[in-house]
Design an enzyme around this catalytic site. Structure first.
Site, PDB file in Angstrom:
ATOM      1  N   GLU A   1       0.799  -1.242   0.047  1.00 13.36           N
ATOM      2  CA  GLU A   1       0.144  -0.088  -0.074  1.00 13.36           C
ATOM      3  C   GLU A   1       0.935   1.281  -0.022  1.00 13.36           C
ATOM      4  O   GLU A   1       0.436   2.302  -0.693  1.00 13.36           O
ATOM      5  CB  GLU A   1      -0.910   0.125   1.112  1.00 13.36           C
TER       6      GLU A   1
ATOM      7  N   SER B   1     -27.116 -27.250  52.834  1.00 15.92           N
ATOM      8  CA  SER B   1     -26.258 -27.220  53.784  1.00 15.92           C
ATOM      9  C   SER B   1     -25.054 -27.166  53.832  1.00 15.92           C
ATOM     10  O   SER B   1     -23.825 -27.254  54.525  1.00 15.92           O
ATOM     11  CB  SER B   1     -26.226 -29.110  54.064  1.00 15.92           C
TER      12      SER B   1
END
Length: 798
Positions: A78, A340
């Site tokens: 690019e 419990s």
């Protein structure tokens, strides 16, 4: 010209100032306001899960790092002069103009990467000469605001990569199922060329053109000396991906939690062990299929690393893509009845304050407290049982008696200090139900509380010795699900502040974990003690009232595993218990974890003491069977055995005597283990060798020493009761029960001074009182009497 500049210098100065100001502000403060995907990474930075952005794009949050391969491939393709121009490359612009004039159409734009970032930020703008000029101006301004590296990161984060994929990070995962820094040269080159024409060229479409474009870039990189000819040949031989792949979707409930707690659209770097997470997922969902056969549709599991303070696995619910059964509910953070689970903590708290010893006898008899009438799960009772075994067998009645002795306000405060964040009501709201699931807790809190206890033991031997821990000693670090590294943010799960003055001592925790070792494992694992290689795991199950919640929590020096099973909507199911539904998952998960050995006893907080074998209390002068055992040092303050007394018998040893009816020389003196009558009734059913006190010889009878010869078993004092309903719907009769030391005594029963009958041997009597308050009076044949006040409630609707 000079005259012109002099004449219009003020006007020109104003124009320059206006243009400068316009140039300064021509670039928006925020270039991109796009929504981002929420991304969860594991502890190694690998993707666990991602959620698509609100605009339907897979757009990961902006990257702060660009891999070298991709950067070199991108700049080669690019913008070769990227690091040498100020945002605009005049040579590239000139070359593009010549090429476009020669071709008679636009074939090159001459845009730099900086100009492309501007174009990406100005969505929807037409591509003409005027817009190009704007891009050029703003690109130079961009270069003044950001560094070259930052501009590259902006481009890589917002460039389109075909389909609905935006940004390098998302593209790397969608096309190659890996992070961008793991890309090969061929993969990096492909992603470098994709944004050039994403609508025309992307994997699965025009593959020939796309491959040719990638290979040309590879040739250029080779010519630049980036790699050798063999690497070039191998790179060109790599196939193109056929199409974007689905992203991993692990830990969806953690994803929901992160999004809901302010981390939507950010990268969340968790401490999850991906491999372990996948295996735990399979275990939970495999068991989930079996549970669904019983109408149980939800389950969850959590693994904490005790030593590092991290979460290694987070399974918030079963994988069910429909929400028909509440599978989207994150059970880990949902308050549920604890069953419990708190019993071992109560046991440790009482040991910690010297209220009991590990094996002290505690009552195990039916009893009611107003309208609260707890029962053991098995509906059987031992009369009296060692506290350690009561925890191991998870008996309800001993736990309630222990909480009554300890005090539920104090226990409520203790739990809050340990991190139980769901206790948002005053202690009186819960009362004695607190230890039996009368409160709600989350899997998250429960796991962290037990992990905090394990951490106390792990850290104990690295501390200077103190009899009690100060606030600074409790270094329970906050367990964090993850830390966010996005825009300087960080995610820490503030679980609880475990630092408090003496929450629990190491000694009390060690004995609690020892008791939890004795819990009977699921049937298929019942023979675990036969194998030397079996892992030592302190574990506890819990089942809520109505079989709505099944829990199991296991602890080792390295890990805490917490499991829940049930229905998210609270529907109970027969057989839904912690031992049957949650414990099998727990042990399958522990099979994935390395053996951690066992906790080292905190010997500086322990001491040897002479203890009565029958009662578990410190030995008294009347204790015959004693043993020297380890106890918490603070346990030396506990009382000596209250169940042993010196009795005086006649020569036959069948009757007790006193100095009023027998000479001392004719007496036989013995130490006797004596339980209260109500406890003795149940105790001797389980312990046939238990001997009741012999009765007094007739000529030695004294009223005052006979005062505790009998005790009401049912009803309890102040009980509020409903009459039972018979099968035909009519009101049934209550069964009253009394325990008497002399099985041959005859008892006479009265209610409100009205005689209702007599009993011998078995002292049970059925009667149907009317609604209201009553006084039950029982008298034996020697004139001893006991009374009990109770209240019969009217049937609702009457």
């Amino acid at each position: 010209m000079k005259r012109f500049l002099t004449k219009y210098r003020i006007q020109l100065s104003i124009v320059v100032v206006v243009l400068s100001v316009h140039y300064y502000f021509c670039l928006p403060t925020m270039l991109f306001d796009d929504p981002y995907s929420t991304v969860l990474n594991d502890r190694d930075g690998k993707l666990l899960s991602a959620r698509i952005a609100d605009d339907g794009q897979w757009r990961f949050p902006e990257t702060v790092y660009l891999p070298g391969k991709y950067e070199r491939a991108l700049l080669t393709f690019e913008d070769q002069y990227y690091y040498r121009h100020p945002g605009v490359n005049p040579l590239a612009i000139g070359r593009a103009v010549v090429q476009n004039l020669k071709e008679g159409r636009v074939v090159s734009g001459g845009s730099t990467i900086s100009m492309q970032v501007i174009r990406l930020s100005r969505k929807g703008k037409s591509r003409n000469a005027w817009q190009k000029i704007i891009e050029m101006v703003q690109a130079t301004r961009l270069e003044l605001r950001y560094s070259k590296k930052e501009i590259l990161n902006l481009y890589a984060s917002h460039a389109p990569f075909g389909s609905n994929t935006v940004g390098l990070s998302a593209a790397s995962w969608r096309y190659f199922q890996r992070t961008s820094d793991e890309l090969s040269w061929a993969e990096a080159a492909l992603l470098a060329v994709l944004p050039n024409q994403p609508a025309l060229l992307f994997p699965g479409k025009n593959e020939g053109l796309l491959k040719a474009k990638r290979d040309r870039l590879l040739d250029r990189l080779f010519d630049q000396g980036e790699f050798d000819s063999i690497t070039l040949e191998l790179a060109k031989s790599e196939p193109l991906p056929l199409e974007p792949q689905d992203l991993p979707q692990l830990t969806q409930h953690l994803m929901n939690r992160s999004s809901g707690e302010g981390f939507k659209g950010k990268i969340v770097n968790t401490t999850i062990n991906r491999s372990l997470q996948e295996r735990v997922d399979r275990i939970v969902n495999s068991h989930g299929q079996l549970l669904k056969a019983n109408g149980v549709n939800n389950a969850a599991a959590l693994i904490l690393n005790v030593k590092t303070g991290t979460v290694e696995s987070y399974v918030g619910n079963l994988d069910d893509h429909s929400d028909e059964h509440g599978s989207r509910v994150d059970v880990i953070g949902s308050p549920r009845s604890t069953g419990s689970l708190l019993k071992p903590i109560l046991y440790a708290a009482m040991l910690d304050e010297g209220l009991i010893l590990p094996n002290s006898l505690v009552p195990d008899v039916p009893m009611s407290f107003g309208q609260f009438a707890p029962k053991n799960f098995s509906r059987t009772y031992d009369g009296a049982i060692g506290a350690k075994m009561a925890v191991a067998r998870s008996l309800n009645m001993p736990a309630v008696h222990m909480l009554q002795q300890y005090g539920y306000p104090k226990f409520h405060s203790k739990l809050r200090k340990m991190g139980m964040s769901t206790l948002n009501k005053p202690p009186g709201h819960y009362g004695l139900t607190l230890v039996l699931g009368g409160s709600e807790g989350t899997l998250w809190d429960m796991a962290n509380m037990y992990a905090g206890m394990a951490r106390t033991l792990n850290n104990y031997h690295s501390r200077p010795y103190r009899k009690r821990y100060s606030e600074d000693d409790f270094e329970f670090s906050d367990y964090q699900v993850s830390s966010v590294k996005s825009q300087a943010s960080s995610l820490k799960e503030e679980v609880s502040n475990y630092k408090s003055d003496g929450v629990l001592s190491a000694a009390s925790i060690w004995f609690a974990f020892e008791a939890m070792l004795e819990v009977y494992r699921p049937a298929e694992d019942a023979s675990w003690k036969l194998f030397n290689s079996s892992k030592k795991i302190a574990w506890k199950t819990g089942t809520s009232f109505g079989h709505r919640d099944a829990w199991a929590i296991g602890v080792t020096p390295n890990h805490v595993v917490a499991v829940w099973a049930g229905n998210a909507d609270g529907e109970g199911r027969p057989g839904l218990t912690g031992i049957n539904a949650a414990a099998p998952i727990l042990f399958d998960v522990f099979d994935l974890l390395p053996d951690a050995g066992w906790f080292v006893p905190p010997m500086q907080e322990l001491t040897y003491a002479v203890v009565d074998q029958e009662s578990g209390y410190l030995a008294s002068q009347f204790s015959d069977k004693v043993d020297t055992v380890l106890i918490p040092a603070i346990g030396l303050r506990t009382q000596v055995s209250p169940f042993h007394q010196r009795v005086h018998l006649d020569i036959t040893e069948n009757f007790r005597v006193t100095g009023d009816c027998e000479t001392v020389n004719a007496m036989v003196h013995k130490n006797w283990f004596v339980l209260p009558p109500k406890q003795a009734v149940y105790y001797k059913l389980k312990n046939p060798t238990y001997q009741e006190l012999p009765p007094y010889r007739n000529d030695c009878y004294q009223m005052d020493v006979q005062a505790k010869m009998m005790e009401v078993v049912y009803p309890d004092s102040g009980a509020e009761l409903y009459l039972p309903v018979d099968i035909d719907g009519s009101m049934g009769e209550m069964v009253f029960e009394v325990a008497h030391r002399d099985p041959n005594s005859q008892l006479y029963w009265h209610i409100d001074d009205n005689y209702i009958g007599s009993t011998m041997h078995v002292h049970e009597l059925s009667f149907r009182p009317q609604p209201g308050k009553h006084i039950l009076t029982i008298t034996d044949d020697r004139g001893n009497a006991v009374q009990r006040v109770f209240n019969i409630l009217a049937k609702q609707g009457d």
